[in-house]
Write a protein that holds these residues in place. Structure first.
Motif, PDB file in Angstrom:
ATOM      1  N   SER A 102       0.668   8.871 -28.844  1.00 54.16           N
ATOM      2  CA  SER A 102       0.459   9.844 -29.923  1.00 54.16           C
ATOM      3  C   SER A 102      -0.468  11.000 -29.599  1.00 54.16           C
ATOM      4  CB  SER A 102      -0.066   9.116 -31.177  1.00 54.16           C
ATOM      5  OG  SER A 102       0.845   8.128 -31.609  1.00 54.16           O
ATOM      6  N   ASP A 103      -1.195  10.948 -28.508  1.00 54.44           N
ATOM      7  CA  ASP A 103      -2.201  11.972 -28.215  1.00 54.44           C
ATOM      8  C   ASP A 103      -1.606  13.373 -28.121  1.00 54.44           C
ATOM      9  OD1 ASP A 103      -4.617  13.236 -27.366  1.00 54.44           O
ATOM     10  OD2 ASP A 103      -3.944  13.057 -25.294  1.00 54.44           O
ATOM     11  N   ASP A 104      -0.420  13.506 -27.552  1.00 50.08           N
ATOM     12  CA  ASP A 104       0.154  14.829 -27.300  1.00 50.08           C
ATOM     13  C   ASP A 104       1.073  15.319 -28.406  1.00 50.08           C
ATOM     14  OD1 ASP A 104      -1.016  15.320 -24.682  1.00 50.08           O
ATOM     15  OD2 ASP A 104       0.247  13.685 -23.975  1.00 50.08           O
ATOM     16  N   ARG A 105       1.025  14.680 -29.528  1.00 47.33           N
ATOM     17  CA  ARG A 105       1.848  15.086 -30.681  1.00 47.33           C
ATOM     18  C   ARG A 105       1.198  16.316 -31.324  1.00 47.33           C
ATOM     19  NH1 ARG A 105       5.211  12.189 -34.477  1.00 47.33           N
ATOM     20  NH2 ARG A 105       5.107  13.063 -36.581  1.00 47.33           N
ATOM     21  N   ASN A 106       1.486  17.482 -30.807  1.00 41.68           N
ATOM     22  CA  ASN A 106       0.860  18.719 -31.268  1.00 41.68           C
ATOM     23  C   ASN A 106       1.889  19.836 -31.389  1.00 41.68           C
ATOM     24  OD1 ASN A 106      -1.872  17.609 -30.973  1.00 41.68           O
ATOM     25  ND2 ASN A 106      -1.524  17.824 -28.769  1.00 41.68           N
ATOM     26  N   HIS A 107       1.531  20.857 -32.150  1.00 45.46           N
ATOM     27  CA  HIS A 107       2.378  22.042 -32.174  1.00 45.46           C
ATOM     28  C   HIS A 107       2.153  22.833 -30.888  1.00 45.46           C
ATOM     29  CE1 HIS A 107       4.151  25.887 -33.348  1.00 45.46           C
ATOM     30  NE2 HIS A 107       4.868  25.163 -34.199  1.00 45.46           N
ATOM     31  N   PHE A 108       3.209  23.397 -30.349  1.00 47.50           N
ATOM     32  CA  PHE A 108       3.116  24.094 -29.067  1.00 47.50           C
ATOM     33  C   PHE A 108       2.147  25.276 -29.136  1.00 47.50           C
ATOM     34  CE2 PHE A 108       7.712  22.570 -28.270  1.00 47.50           C
ATOM     35  CZ  PHE A 108       7.240  21.367 -27.774  1.00 47.50           C
ATOM     36  N   LEU A 109       2.099  25.970 -30.271  1.00 49.06           N
ATOM     37  CA  LEU A 109       1.175  27.100 -30.405  1.00 49.06           C
ATOM     38  C   LEU A 109      -0.264  26.615 -30.335  1.00 49.06           C
ATOM     39  CD1 LEU A 109       0.553  30.051 -30.929  1.00 49.06           C
ATOM     40  CD2 LEU A 109       0.863  29.628 -33.396  1.00 49.06           C
ATOM     41  N   ASP A 110      -0.546  25.499 -30.977  1.00 51.04           N
ATOM     42  CA  ASP A 110      -1.886  24.908 -30.916  1.00 51.04           C
ATOM     43  C   ASP A 110      -2.201  24.475 -29.487  1.00 51.04           C
ATOM     44  OD1 ASP A 110      -4.339  24.052 -31.847  1.00 51.04           O
ATOM     45  OD2 ASP A 110      -3.581  22.202 -32.748  1.00 51.04           O
ATOM     46  N   ASP A 111      -1.209  23.949 -28.776  1.00 48.26           N
ATOM     47  CA  ASP A 111      -1.404  23.541 -27.384  1.00 48.26           C
ATOM     48  C   ASP A 111      -1.773  24.729 -26.506  1.00 48.26           C
ATOM     49  OD1 ASP A 111      -0.961  20.761 -27.422  1.00 48.26           O
ATOM     50  OD2 ASP A 111       1.199  21.055 -27.522  1.00 48.26           O
ATOM     51  N   VAL A 112      -1.089  25.845 -26.709  1.00 52.46           N
ATOM     52  CA  VAL A 112      -1.371  27.040 -25.909  1.00 52.46           C
ATOM     53  C   VAL A 112      -2.778  27.550 -26.208  1.00 52.46           C
ATOM     54  CG1 VAL A 112      -0.742  29.455 -25.526  1.00 52.46           C
ATOM     55  CG2 VAL A 112       1.047  27.707 -25.666  1.00 52.46           C
ATOM     56  N   MET A 113      -3.133  27.609 -27.491  1.00 53.71           N
ATOM     57  CA  MET A 113      -4.480  28.071 -27.861  1.00 53.71           C
ATOM     58  C   MET A 113      -5.546  27.161 -27.247  1.00 53.71           C
ATOM     59  SD  MET A 113      -4.199  29.399 -31.817  1.00 53.71           S
ATOM     60  CE  MET A 113      -3.994  27.752 -32.487  1.00 53.71           C
ATOM     61  N   HIS A 114      -5.311  25.859 -27.335  1.00 58.53           N
ATOM     62  CA  HIS A 114      -6.276  24.902 -26.788  1.00 58.53           C
ATOM     63  C   HIS A 114      -6.400  25.055 -25.280  1.00 58.53           C
ATOM     64  CE1 HIS A 114      -7.336  20.968 -24.967  1.00 58.53           C
ATOM     65  NE2 HIS A 114      -8.243  20.961 -25.920  1.00 58.53           N
ATOM     66  N   ALA A 115      -5.279  25.198 -24.593  1.00 58.70           N
ATOM     67  CA  ALA A 115      -5.308  25.338 -23.134  1.00 58.70           C
ATOM     68  C   ALA A 115      -6.029  26.612 -22.712  1.00 58.70           C
ATOM     69  CB  ALA A 115      -3.884  25.316 -22.575  1.00 58.70           C
ATOM     70  N   VAL A 116      -5.846  27.692 -23.478  1.00 58.87           N
ATOM     71  CA  VAL A 116      -6.530  28.961 -23.173  1.00 58.87           C
ATOM     72  C   VAL A 116      -8.036  28.794 -23.333  1.00 58.87           C
ATOM     73  CG1 VAL A 116      -6.918  31.325 -23.971  1.00 58.87           C
ATOM     74  CG2 VAL A 116      -4.582  30.473 -23.726  1.00 58.87           C
ATOM     75  N   VAL A 117      -8.470  28.202 -24.444  1.00 55.32           N
ATOM     76  CA  VAL A 117      -9.909  28.012 -24.698  1.00 55.32           C
ATOM     77  C   VAL A 117     -10.518  27.087 -23.654  1.00 55.32           C
ATOM     78  CG1 VAL A 117     -11.596  27.035 -26.304  1.00 55.32           C
ATOM     79  CG2 VAL A 117      -9.744  28.475 -27.162  1.00 55.32           C
ATOM     80  N   PHE A 118      -9.861  25.962 -23.394  1.00 55.39           N
ATOM     81  CA  PHE A 118     -10.379  24.976 -22.445  1.00 55.39           C
ATOM     82  C   PHE A 118     -10.457  25.573 -21.040  1.00 55.39           C
ATOM     83  CE2 PHE A 118     -10.175  21.232 -19.678  1.00 55.39           C
ATOM     84  CZ  PHE A 118     -11.058  20.363 -20.312  1.00 55.39           C
ATOM     85  N   SER A 119      -9.404  26.263 -20.620  1.00 59.12           N
ATOM     86  CA  SER A 119      -9.377  26.850 -19.278  1.00 59.12           C
ATOM     87  C   SER A 119     -10.397  27.973 -19.152  1.00 59.12           C
ATOM     88  CB  SER A 119      -7.973  27.390 -18.967  1.00 59.12           C
ATOM     89  OG  SER A 119      -7.007  26.354 -18.995  1.00 59.12           O
TER      90      SER A 119
END
Length: 325
Positions: A182-199
């Protein structure tokens, strides 16, 4: 000595597999598409693929077996909603979000480094803080791990504050059958935003590509364990690491995102991603051994990935542009 030999053997096998995949699969494909300029990035991308395969193996063999012997709640072995979660996990563990965005932002940081240098500003490179200590790879890795987890905590809390953002994040919370998938059950837009912030913050504090992939993979594995349907008590170690029960309360109906906040504190509880320290500092930690149902009250989503993505995206759009009566 025997353990070192074992590690050397494993490393050799890994390197051989990576080289074989590039030589006989990725390389010829790049040549046919006239994209050999991307050869170095693709070779590094195979790391993400292989580490993803290792994670999938551990989820199936270790975590799913653990769920069977020590479940937090009785579940259908493979529910319809869990099938979507498996697809999300297979996609995310390939590194398509974190890997590609880290590579893209690396180029951006390389371009502005010289400009920042002219203004006598440099990145907050952890290894230069106190070189005799922070330049030691293991020490710097641990510092990166803690700093980036604080970024994750702030990001997570923010996703519960703004209504449009919550509509996206609610997809993650909508799962009523929480498992190690269940960890990766996310909206793709949220995933992109998270990856940008984290990176972005990873590059800002000087994380190298090799360290970055290890940080992401280790974090993902821990989060898969936290989402697993496991009832495990960590004792005093519950203050050291976010446990499945601690995180499950964050997903619980009536608690995780609905609990009324204390004065000056956002509503909800247990926002910590890896460490509970931030929740303890900001008074959002609730330690409980009870098992509560998970999900979002009065919310149901399709079991099909693309329908899920569209549903929650439109929910977010309606929050930004509400219909006038």
């Amino acid at each position: 000595m025997e353990f070192n030999s074992f590690l050397i053997g494993i490393s050799a096998i890994y390197a051989n597999i990576q080289e074989w995949l590039f030589a006989y699969v990725a390389g010829p494909l790049l040549y046919q598409l006239d994209l050999m300029a991307l050869a170095e990035d693709v070779f590094d991308g195979i790391d993400w693929f292989l580490f993803g395969c290792i994670q999938i193996f551990l989820i199936v063999v270790v975590l799913r077996t653990w769920e069977r012997f020590a479940p937090a709640e009785t579940q259908e072995r493979l529910s319809k909603s869990s099938k979507a979660d498996i697809a999300y996990t297979l996609l995310h563990r390939s590194g398509i979000f974190h890997g590609l965005i880290f590579i893209a932002l690396s180029g951006f940081f390389f371009e502005i480094d010289s400009l920042l240098h002219d203004f006598r500003f440099s990145r907050l490179n952890v290894e230069s803080w106190y070189p005799p200590l922070t330049a030691i790879p293991l020490i710097s890795f641990c510092i990166y791990f803690v700093l980036l987890d604080f970024v994750e905590y702030l990001y997570h809390r923010a996703s519960h504050v703004f209504n449009w953002w919550w509509q996206l994040h609610a997809l993650h919370h909508s799962q009523t059958v929480m498992t190690a998938w269940s960890d990766d059950r996310n909206h793709f837009l949220d995933d992109v935003m998270h990856a940008v912030v984290f990176s972005f913050f990873a590059l800002l504090i000087g994380v190298s590509p090799g360290q970055f992939i290890l940080l992401v993979v280790l974090s993902q594995l821990i989060q898969s364990w936290q989402h697993a349907n496991i009832k495990v008590h960590l004792g005093q170690f519950k203050y050291l690491l976010v446990s499945p029960l601690f995180h499950r309360l964050h997903h619980a109906v009536g608690y995780g995102h609905e609990a009324k906040g204390k004065p000056g504190v956002l509503g909800g509880c247990n926002f910590g991603v890896l460490f509970p320290w931030w929740d303890m500092i900001f008074n959002t930690a609730v330690f409980s051994t009870e098992v509560h149902p998970t999900g979002v009250r009065n919310m149901s989503v399709s079991h099909h990935i693309f329908k899920q993505q569209w549903q929650v995206f439109m929910h977010a759009v309606h929050e930004i542009f509400p219909k006038r009566s």
